[in-house]
Design a protein around this motif. Structure first.
Motif, PDB file in Angstrom:
ATOM      1  N   UNK A 149      32.207  47.213  41.183  1.00 45.21           N
ATOM      2  CA  UNK A 149      32.577  48.477  40.532  1.00 45.21           C
ATOM      3  C   UNK A 149      31.831  49.653  41.165  1.00 45.21           C
ATOM      4  N   UNK A 150      30.576  49.408  41.558  1.00 39.10           N
ATOM      5  CA  UNK A 150      29.811  50.498  42.186  1.00 39.10           C
ATOM      6  C   UNK A 150      30.397  50.864  43.547  1.00 39.10           C
ATOM      7  N   UNK A 156      39.406  52.476  42.843  1.00 46.42           N
ATOM      8  CA  UNK A 156      40.410  51.641  42.185  1.00 46.42           C
ATOM      9  C   UNK A 156      40.466  51.855  40.669  1.00 46.42           C
ATOM     10  N   UNK A 157      39.307  51.887  40.006  1.00 45.64           N
ATOM     11  CA  UNK A 157      39.324  51.887  38.530  1.00 45.64           C
ATOM     12  C   UNK A 157      39.391  53.304  37.946  1.00 45.64           C
ATOM     13  N   UNK A 165      36.282  56.882  30.217  1.00 40.30           N
ATOM     14  CA  UNK A 165      36.137  55.427  30.098  1.00 40.30           C
ATOM     15  C   UNK A 165      35.447  54.852  31.335  1.00 40.30           C
ATOM     16  N   UNK A 166      35.769  55.438  32.507  1.00 39.77           N
ATOM     17  CA  UNK A 166      35.164  54.914  33.737  1.00 39.77           C
ATOM     18  C   UNK A 166      33.650  55.153  33.749  1.00 39.77           C
TER      19      UNK A 166
END
Ligand code: HEM
Length: 344
Positions: A149-150, A156-157, A165-166
């Motif tokens: 995620x980092x 992508x997210x 939310x991210x």
């Protein structure tokens, strides 16, 4: 006269413009004409004004003088290089592993127990060994996902989840990454203690490797002890990769604190960050292959870590010398499977 007043107002306008577009003065020579205490400037303005090697520094009274560093554009260009390298290698690692395994599955299919289930079980891993494995592997999966995620989250997210939310996700992901690392280190150390003696390379391993471990040909089962050569590769990759990830992780978690003589200089932190990212990508590649073979890739394999015991025919096919040892020494480890009649 009118001409003079026009010129004067033009001069004042230019001065005002310059004053408002001016950049605050950092501690470097380059931007001495502006003063950050007189006007507010945006971070972007500072970045555009400062050269890579320049910095905005404050004053600190704590012993760690490096904590005075506030803004250094060089770090941002470094982040670009780092992200580029780590992102590329991670994509290659994940896609390479997934595509490679998908092809392998299509060609070879699931590796079955040739002799079918025997109805006899043999104890392979004790509860404490399985605890060590799941502690190490569960925490590795959390670390891998929060680490990914980092590296990829913003690309992508973020567009999919939105900023609010991210940022919550990434905040808790980062916190988990910092704390779950301890569980990983404990699991890694336990697994090392339990299994190192079974993972010393031997002559036998060369033969196993020459035959591709029998993975590519049905009915081929090169002899192996408790761990075959493929597993020894997984074991040592996990131990070496895990140790490097732990060390660089600690150096990044406690900047400026010396560990094994490393970590005092800010200039080195970039290097630890790069090593951490690249080793994580490499280990992820290996672990994806391991997870495949330990679950859907090989019939009967998951039981070893799921229940602790495996079918005797599975064990004879993949670890024949280990079965001989157990049969010679500890026959009570082999028992009929619950609710089944042993096959003749
Ligand atoms: C999450 C899914 C995973 C599954 C289903 C899985 C499954 C297994 C199984 C079945 C074994 C025993 C193989 C045997 O009986 O010979 C094993 C062993 C092992 N696992 Fe995992 N594992 C997983 C994740 C991981 C992760 C994330 C790591 C490392 C960070 C790891 C490291 C190891 C090591 C070092 C061994 C011993 C050597 C070997 O058998 O390759 N496993 N695993």
């Amino acid at each position: 006269m009118k001409n003079l007043s026009q010129r004067l107002s033009a001069f004042i306008a230019v001065l005002t413009l310059l004053a408002f577009s001016g950049i605050a003065a950092p501690t470097t020579a380059q931007a001495q004409q502006v003063n950050p205490t007189e006007q507010s400037v945006t971070e972007e303005q500072l970045f555009n004004t400062l050269k890579d090697e320049e910095a905005v520094s404050g004053r600190v009274s704590i012993p760690d003088k490096q904590a005075a560093g506030l803004i250094k554009p060089g770090n941002k260009s470094w982040a670009g290089t780092h992200n580029g390298l780590v992102r590329t290698l991670t994509i290659v690692a994940i896609l390479g592993a997934v595509i490679g395994l998908a092809l392998f599955y299509m060609i070879r299919g699931r590796i079955r127990i040739d002799g079918k289930f025997s109805g006899m079980r043999i104890l392979r891993f004790s509860a404490i060994e399985r605890f060590a494995h799941w502690l190490m592997s569960g925490s590795f999966v959390v670390l891998a996902l929060t680490g990914l995620n980092l590296v990829f989250g913003r690309i992508i997210i973020l567009p999919w989840l939105g900023e609010g939310a991210f940022s919550t996700l990434t905040h808790w992901g980062k916190v988990s990454h910092n704390y779950v690392g301890w569980a990983f280190m404990l699991g890694l150390a336990l697994a090392f203690v339990f299994w190192v003696a079974h993972n010393i390379p031997e002559k036998l391993d060369v033969e196993w490797l020459k035959q591709g471990g029998g993975l590519f040909k049905k009915g081929v089962h090169p002899p192996a002890k408790k761990f075959n050569a493929g597993q020894k590769i997984i074991f040592w990759s996990t131990m070496a990769g895990g140790a490097i990830l732990s060390l660089t992780g600690l150096l990044l978690l406690f900047p400026g604190v010396q560990i094994l003589g490393l970590g005092a200089e800010q200039a080195d932190w970039h290097f630890y960050q790069l090593v951490h990212g690249l080793v994580a990508a490499g280990l992820t590649f290996i672990i994806i292959a391991h997870i495949y073979i330990g679950s859907i890739g090989m019939e009967g394999a998951f039981d070893a870590m799921g229940k602790g015991d495996v079918d005797l025919n599975w064990a004879k096919e993949h670890h024949s010398l280990w079965v001989d040892e157990v049969q010679a020494n500890q026959i009570e480890k082999i028992t009929p499977a619950k609710g089944t009649q042993p096959a003749e």
